[in-house]
Design an enzyme around this catalytic site. Structure first.
Site, short mmCIF file in Angstrom:
data_model
loop_
_atom_site.label_atom_id
_atom_site.label_comp_id
_atom_site.label_asym_id
_atom_site.label_seq_id
_atom_site.Cartn_x
_atom_site.Cartn_y
_atom_site.Cartn_z
N ASN A 61 52.02 -29.99 -38.78
CA ASN A 61 51.98 -29.81 -37.45
C ASN A 61 52.41 -29.67 -36.70
OD1 ASN A 61 51.78 -27.57 -35.38
ND2 ASN A 61 49.02 -27.54 -35.54
N TRP A 62 54.17 -30.21 -36.79
CA TRP A 62 54.31 -30.79 -35.50
C TRP A 62 53.68 -30.26 -34.11
CZ3 TRP A 62 59.91 -31.11 -37.65
CH2 TRP A 62 60.23 -32.02 -39.28
N LYS A 63 53.44 -29.11 -34.27
CA LYS A 63 52.73 -28.49 -32.47
C LYS A 63 54.19 -28.89 -31.79
CE LYS A 63 48.13 -30.11 -33.44
NZ LYS A 63 46.77 -30.98 -33.12
N HIS A 85 45.26 -21.16 -34.80
CA HIS A 85 45.08 -22.39 -34.66
C HIS A 85 44.34 -22.48 -33.24
CE1 HIS A 85 45.77 -26.68 -33.59
NE2 HIS A 85 45.95 -27.13 -34.74
N GLU A 115 44.37 -24.14 -30.62
CA GLU A 115 44.64 -24.72 -29.36
C GLU A 115 45.31 -23.14 -29.05
OE1 GLU A 115 47.59 -27.34 -31.03
OE2 GLU A 115 45.18 -28.77 -30.91
N GLU A 128 39.82 -26.86 -39.35
CA GLU A 128 40.10 -27.96 -38.63
C GLU A 128 38.78 -27.65 -37.39
OE1 GLU A 128 44.51 -28.86 -38.94
OE2 GLU A 128 43.99 -26.95 -37.60
N GLY A 155 43.27 -34.88 -32.70
CA GLY A 155 43.63 -36.09 -31.84
C GLY A 155 42.45 -36.58 -31.11
N SER A 192 42.53 -35.82 -37.66
CA SER A 192 42.04 -36.62 -37.62
C SER A 192 42.35 -36.52 -39.26
CB SER A 192 41.10 -37.74 -36.52
OG SER A 192 41.54 -36.77 -35.37
N GLY A 222 48.45 -33.24 -38.32
CA GLY A 222 48.29 -32.85 -36.70
C GLY A 222 49.97 -34.55 -36.79
N GLY A 223 48.98 -35.29 -35.52
CA GLY A 223 49.53 -37.01 -35.47
C GLY A 223 50.65 -37.23 -36.64
P1 13P Z 1 45.82 -33.91 -35.68
O1 13P Z 1 45.67 -34.64 -37.00
O2 13P Z 1 46.13 -35.02 -34.50
O3 13P Z 1 43.84 -34.07 -34.96
O4 13P Z 1 45.80 -32.07 -35.33
C1 13P Z 1 44.94 -32.13 -36.90
C2 13P Z 1 46.19 -30.57 -36.34
O5 13P Z 1 45.70 -30.03 -35.47
C3 13P Z 1 46.41 -30.10 -37.16
O6 13P Z 1 46.95 -28.49 -37.04
#
Ligand code: 13P
Length: 249
Positions: free
Chosen positions: A10-12, A97, A99, A167, A173, A211, A232-233
């Protein structure tokens, strides 16, 4: 037989066209020669879908959107429909998600309508769920997550059109992750809850997200009922995301 492992990135709201193109090329090169049987999917921001789709063409690397509107078209400024994502080359879309649940006040009912839209358009919905830190501290994590699953899944959900991503909000993050036992407990509870809702619940892929990085991917992916990761990251760096894909075996 366990379902095929899925490693989704997920590149957000990150990357511009040039960076996204380079990342997609590196991942596509890896997938052309990958020996791991795991599937890999990337979910770029909407304006980058075309660029990334062009780099992935002819490779087994999948493409996904990060969100979709419940309706197929209409007066919804700024939104994209599941049909548009499909038209842009997507096979997947993440919905619900944390977020989006937090930033856009998305309820389980809305997430369910979005997942229905994904199914209508022929996309696989990656339905995201997860508890906050306060909910975990109060001993309510399993209740919160299983109730999000019951509220967010359309009736027509099957293992072929739905993936669930657990998640924990506090692990996203932050570099913090639940213990391996806590992940195992949650994934077992999710599998059990799905058994009440679907006939092919054993085949549904349950991802862990929050993470995930090369140094913990092995041990997380080895947990029972963990059928992949939503990253994510670490999905923004080709080397790290490829290492996570390799860890999937
Ligand atoms: P991180 O891997 O940066 O913690 O993010 C997880 C995430 O929200 C993937 O959708």
């Amino acid at each position: 037989m366990s379902p095929r492992t899925l490693i989704a990135g997920n590149w957000k709201m990150n990357l511009l066209r040039g960076e996204a193109g380079l990342l997609a090329v590196a991942l596509a090169d890896h997938m052309r020669s990958a020996t791991s049987g795991a599937e890999m999917v990337v979910c770029p921001p909407t304006p980058l879908l075309d660029t990334v789709a062009a780099k992935l063409a002819g490779t087994p690397l999948g493409l996904g959107g990060q969100d979709c509107h419940a309706e197929s078209a209409g007066a919804h400024t700024g939104d994209v429909s599941a049909e548009m994502l499909r038209d842009a080359g997507c096979g997947f879309v993440t919905v619900g998600h944390s977020e989006r649940r937090a930033d856009h006040d998305e309820s389980d009912g809305l997430v369910r309508a979005k997942a229905e839209a994904a199914h209508r358009a022929g996309l696989i919905a990656i339905v995201c769920v997860g508890e906050t830190e306060a909910e975990r501290d109060a001993g309510r994590a399993v209740d919160v997550v299983t109730s999000q699953i019951a509220g967010s899944l359309p009736e027509a959900s099957t293992a072929a059109n739905t993936v669930i991503a657990y998640e924990p909000v506090w692990a996203i993050g932050t570099g913090r992750t639940p213990t391996l036992d806590d992940i195992a407990e949650m994934h077992a509870a999710m599998r059990a809850r799905l058994g009440d809702l679907m006939t092919d619940s054993d085949a549904v892929r349950l991802l862990y997200g929050g993470s995930v990085k090369p140094s913990n991917a092995d041990e997380i992916l080895a947990i029972a009922n963990v059928n992949g990761a939503l990253v994510g990251g670490a999905s923004l760096k080709a080397e790290d995301f490829i290492a996570i894909h390799r860890a999937a075996g």
